[in-house]
Design a protein around this motif. Structure first.
Motif, PDB file in Angstrom:
ATOM      1  N   GLU A 163       0.892  -1.264   0.095  1.00 50.46           N
ATOM      2  CA  GLU A 163      -0.057   0.101   0.034  1.00 50.46           C
ATOM      3  C   GLU A 163       0.705   1.426  -0.001  1.00 50.46           C
ATOM      4  OE1 GLU A 163      -3.601   0.362   0.632  1.00 50.46           O
ATOM      5  OE2 GLU A 163      -4.083  -1.595   1.754  1.00 50.46           O
ATOM      6  N   GLU A 193       2.783   1.374  -3.456  1.00 48.50           N
ATOM      7  CA  GLU A 193       1.645   1.734  -4.715  1.00 48.50           C
ATOM      8  C   GLU A 193       0.988   2.820  -4.191  1.00 48.50           C
ATOM      9  OE1 GLU A 193      -0.699  -1.658  -5.587  1.00 48.50           O
ATOM     10  OE2 GLU A 193       0.911  -2.840  -6.421  1.00 48.50           O
ATOM     11  N   ARG A 194       1.292   3.619  -3.177  1.00 45.41           N
ATOM     12  CA  ARG A 194       0.701   4.980  -2.764  1.00 45.41           C
ATOM     13  C   ARG A 194      -0.818   4.736  -2.296  1.00 45.41           C
ATOM     14  NH1 ARG A 194       4.078   9.849  -4.911  1.00 45.41           N
ATOM     15  NH2 ARG A 194       6.125   8.883  -5.558  1.00 45.41           N
ATOM     16  N   THR A 195      -1.410   3.654  -2.471  1.00 44.36           N
ATOM     17  CA  THR A 195      -2.815   3.664  -1.842  1.00 44.36           C
ATOM     18  C   THR A 195      -2.849   4.016  -0.687  1.00 44.36           C
ATOM     19  OG1 THR A 195      -2.570   1.054  -1.796  1.00 44.36           O
ATOM     20  CG2 THR A 195      -3.852   1.976  -3.884  1.00 44.36           C
ATOM     21  N   ARG A 223      -1.989   6.511   0.881  1.00 48.57           N
ATOM     22  CA  ARG A 223      -2.112   7.945   0.974  1.00 48.57           C
ATOM     23  C   ARG A 223      -3.566   8.356   0.946  1.00 48.57           C
ATOM     24  NH1 ARG A 223       1.974  11.594  -2.365  1.00 48.57           N
ATOM     25  NH2 ARG A 223       3.676  10.789  -1.397  1.00 48.57           N
ATOM     26  N   PHE A 224      -4.502   7.160   0.465  1.00 41.81           N
ATOM     27  CA  PHE A 224      -5.935   7.324   0.596  1.00 41.81           C
ATOM     28  C   PHE A 224      -6.370   7.078   1.999  1.00 41.81           C
ATOM     29  CE2 PHE A 224      -6.191   6.572  -4.083  1.00 41.81           C
ATOM     30  CZ  PHE A 224      -6.742   7.739  -4.369  1.00 41.81           C
ATOM     31  N   LEU A 225      -5.548   6.152   2.674  1.00 45.83           N
ATOM     32  CA  LEU A 225      -6.034   5.496   3.841  1.00 45.83           C
ATOM     33  C   LEU A 225      -5.520   6.574   5.048  1.00 45.83           C
ATOM     34  CD1 LEU A 225      -5.064   1.825   3.444  1.00 45.83           C
ATOM     35  CD2 LEU A 225      -7.048   2.825   2.798  1.00 45.83           C
ATOM     36  N   VAL A 226      -4.330   6.895   5.035  1.00 45.54           N
ATOM     37  CA  VAL A 226      -3.711   7.752   5.939  1.00 45.54           C
ATOM     38  C   VAL A 226      -4.422   9.213   6.145  1.00 45.54           C
ATOM     39  CG1 VAL A 226      -1.843   6.693   6.342  1.00 45.54           C
ATOM     40  CG2 VAL A 226      -1.658   8.493   4.821  1.00 45.54           C
ATOM     41  N   THR A 227      -5.024   9.405   4.854  1.00 49.13           N
ATOM     42  CA  THR A 227      -5.609  10.843   4.984  1.00 49.13           C
ATOM     43  C   THR A 227      -7.171  10.814   5.487  1.00 49.13           C
ATOM     44  OG1 THR A 227      -6.360  10.634   2.600  1.00 49.13           O
ATOM     45  CG2 THR A 227      -4.423  11.972   3.203  1.00 49.13           C
ATOM     46  N   ARG A 228      -7.661   9.394   5.781  1.00 50.35           N
ATOM     47  CA  ARG A 228      -9.143   9.388   6.198  1.00 50.35           C
ATOM     48  C   ARG A 228      -9.155   8.871   7.637  1.00 50.35           C
ATOM     49  NH1 ARG A 228     -12.601   9.503   1.601  1.00 50.35           N
ATOM     50  NH2 ARG A 228     -10.949   9.801   0.056  1.00 50.35           N
ATOM     51  N   THR A 229      -8.187   8.182   7.860  1.00 48.21           N
ATOM     52  CA  THR A 229      -8.343   7.561   9.475  1.00 48.21           C
ATOM     53  C   THR A 229      -6.824   7.363   9.959  1.00 48.21           C
ATOM     54  OG1 THR A 229      -9.200   5.645  10.604  1.00 48.21           O
ATOM     55  CG2 THR A 229      -8.173   5.020   8.810  1.00 48.21           C
ATOM     56  N   SER A 230      -6.885   7.016  11.372  1.00 49.37           N
ATOM     57  CA  SER A 230      -5.514   7.071  12.119  1.00 49.37           C
ATOM     58  C   SER A 230      -4.816   5.896  11.645  1.00 49.37           C
ATOM     59  CB  SER A 230      -5.726   7.112  13.509  1.00 49.37           C
ATOM     60  OG  SER A 230      -6.194   5.791  13.679  1.00 49.37           O
ATOM     61  N   ARG A 231      -3.388   6.045  11.617  1.00 47.05           N
ATOM     62  CA  ARG A 231      -2.253   5.027  11.132  1.00 47.05           C
ATOM     63  C   ARG A 231      -2.725   3.755  12.272  1.00 47.05           C
ATOM     64  NH1 ARG A 231       2.750   7.374   8.394  1.00 47.05           N
ATOM     65  NH2 ARG A 231       1.753   9.072   7.319  1.00 47.05           N
ATOM     66  N   ASN A 233       3.817   4.885  12.243  1.00 43.33           N
ATOM     67  CA  ASN A 233       3.458   6.300  12.731  1.00 43.33           C
ATOM     68  C   ASN A 233       4.285   7.114  12.232  1.00 43.33           C
ATOM     69  OD1 ASN A 233       0.557   6.785  13.961  1.00 43.33           O
ATOM     70  ND2 ASN A 233       0.979   4.844  14.848  1.00 43.33           N
ATOM     71  N   GLU A 246       6.771   7.788   6.242  1.00 46.81           N
ATOM     72  CA  GLU A 246       6.207   8.562   5.015  1.00 46.81           C
ATOM     73  C   GLU A 246       5.535   7.465   4.170  1.00 46.81           C
ATOM     74  OE1 GLU A 246       8.661  11.349   3.354  1.00 46.81           O
ATOM     75  OE2 GLU A 246       9.250  12.444   5.100  1.00 46.81           O
TER      76      GLU A 246
END
Lengths: 229, 301
Positions: free
Chosen positions: A81, A84-86, A88-96, A225, A228
């Motif tokens: 993830e 493939e930079r997907t 980024r979708f996850l970390v901008t929506r919920t906590s790591r 956490n 990057e």
């Protein structure tokens, strides 16, 4: 965490690798339970060993190849993830932390389901479910899942974790059993970090394995956490 | 009300500073354009605000909440600069999964409405692996707005899109603003930024070089004004005197009867030039003033 876990859980049931692992688990459980009596007639076993003879196949399989199976299915659960930079979708929506623990619970639930079905299958022949052994196997798989997640967070390239997953999967059980029984003081302390030392005892010390797994998961979370995406 | 506030926000990789102590305030309801050449630090700045990377120093707050804070994530929408999606998921599955992850699960109807807004209504059940670059971009925008966030970060939302799709996205952005959303966007399309954005910041080598609305940028900036004046015939005896005066008044002088074309730095000079032509016993017939575009300002930065 629930959404992440659900997605991870369902995605594990897709694909050829998962199918093969499930088939191996179920066939091993079925045939080892079915032919347990053959084993009993050939080898001298204590009463306790004879009682658990039906689970020996599954237990052996998880002890020797469990790490390989877990790594085979989930070696890239985190780093793919990120790669493939997907992520980024996850970390901008919920906590790591939710992402990591969600993935852990998804994978854990997958293995819990597979093992539960396997033990139910065994219970048909054994006419009982041994919850102690089930818990031991579950603790071992939990350890293997956490180690796999830790490696997936530590190593950024999915290709490398696949290679490492195979190497660790094959070497770790051999090394683990060796450090448990070796007299070499320089390495024998490592037995406390492997699950095999705790599984070898026939008491509840195997619960330490859950603590070791928890420590690995916390370390993985701390690293993730700071990582990057 | 402030949507974004940063104080001395800095990001360095080792000894190399990428973003150098940015102080910025974006008000709620704004469409804020963030410009800069490749490598200026635009994406790094957005990535810090959206929690993709951690700042080296400085502070920031989104919608009044000091960052980094996971609680604000459900109130922001992000379209990252990279258009990678889950190849095995359809557009609809993407929207459902990621809206649920944001804590605001989207219903089927809202998903379809959002897909219509970005022009993907006919591809709802198509897997993302089969999407073109432009379709991925559109789905990226849909994913940024699916959970109805208050603050939306769009990193180059229209790059790689065809003209029709660009217009659709422009409409969507203004529609979002009309619904009270704050939009923070980067773009390499300067005309787009000039058209859409209420305020613009130009970033250069990790710092904000200019900031303001278009009028402010024009007035604060040392940009030039091109003037083209049509005049009646100027007596030959006056022409040399006028040319000498014009050469001292501006640059890029071109005298081709009946036109005088000149570039000046101060708009007050325009009136002086008109007077100078009139003093040469000629009438001024038409004056065309070309204001500096964002492109002119950007290129000068």
């Amino acid at each position: 965490m629930y959404v992440m876990g659900k997605r991870e859980f369902l995605s594990l049931f897709k694909g050829v690798k998962s199918f093969i692992v499930i088939v191996i688990l179920l066939l091993t459980s079925y045939y080892s339970a079915k032919f347990a009596n053959v084993l009993m007639s050939g080898i001298e076993l204590s009463a306790k060993e004879a009682e658990n003879i039906h689970t020996v196949g599954l237990l052996g399989l998880i002890l020797l190849l469990g790490q390989l199976f877990v790594a085979g299915l989930s070696h890239d659960t985190m780093n793919r993830e990120i790669h493939e930079r997907t992520m980024r979708f996850l970390v901008t929506r919920t906590s790591r932390t939710s992402i990591l623990f969600g993935k852990f619970f998804g994978i854990w639930l997958f293995w819990f389901s597979c093992l539960a079905i396997s033990f139910i299958l065994i219970s048909i022949f054994a006419e009982r479910i041994d919850f102690f052994i089930f818990s031991q196997v579950l603790s071992l798989v939990t350890y293997q899942i956490c180690l796999t997640i830790l490696l997936s967070v530590l190593i950024s390239k999915p290709g490398f974790t696949m290679f490492l997953g195979i190497v660790v999967g094959l070497i770790f059980p051999i090394f683990g059993f060796w450090v448990v029984f070796t007299k070499n003081v320089w390495v024998s302390w490592m037995k406390f970090m492997t699950p095999f030392y705790y599984l070898e005892r026939e008491d509840y010390t195997f619960l330490v394995i859950f603590i070791l797994a928890g420590i690995m998961l916390v370390i993985a979370n701390l690293i993730f956490n700071r990582r990057e995406c | 009300m402030i949507a974004i506030e940063t104080k001395q926000l800095t990001k360095s990789y080792g000894a190399v500073p990428i973003v150098k102590g940015i102080d910025l305030i974006v008000e709620k309801g704004e469409i804020f354009g963030f410009l800069g050449r490749n490598g200026a630090g635009k994406s790094t700045f957005i990535n810090m605000l959206t929690g993709i990377i951690q700042p080296s120093s400085g502070t920031y707050a989104l919608l009044g909440v000091n960052g980094p804070n996971d609680d604000v994530k459900e109130r922001i929408g992000v379209m990252p600069d990279y258009s990678t999606l889950y190849g095995s998921l359809t557009a609809l599955e993407h929207l459902k999964f990621l809206s649920a992850l944001s804590g605001k699960p989207a219903g089927k109807e809202w998903c379809r409405e959002v897909l219509t807004l970005v022009g993907l209504e006919e591809h709802a059940r198509k897997k993302a692996a089969k999407f073109s670059f432009g379709m991925k971009k559109k789905l990226g925008i849909a994913l940024a707005i699916i959970h109805d966030p208050e603050l939306i970060f769009l990193d180059e939302p229209t790059s790689g899109l065809d003209a029709e799709s660009v217009l659709r996205i422009h409409k969507l952005i203004t529609w979002l603003q009309a619904r009270g959303k704050t939009i923070f966007m980067t773009s390499h399309n300067l005309a787009e930024v000039e058209k859409l954005c209420t305020r613009i910041a130009i970033m250069k080598e990790g710092k904000i070089a200019s900031i303001g609305n278009m009028e402010e940028l024009r007035s604060f900036h040392r940009s030039t004004i091109k003037v083209k004046i049509k005049h009646s015939p100027i007596p030959v005896s006056e022409q040399i005197k006028l040319q000498q005066w014009l050469e001292s008044a501006g640059t890029d002088l071109e005298m081709k009867a009946p036109y005088v074309t000149i570039t000046v730095e101060d708009e007050k000079k325009i009136a002086e030039i008109i007077r100078a032509i009139q003093q040469c016993r000629a009438d001024v017939l038409r004056v065309e003033v070309k204001e500096p575009t964002l492109e002119d300002i950007f290129l000068e930065e």
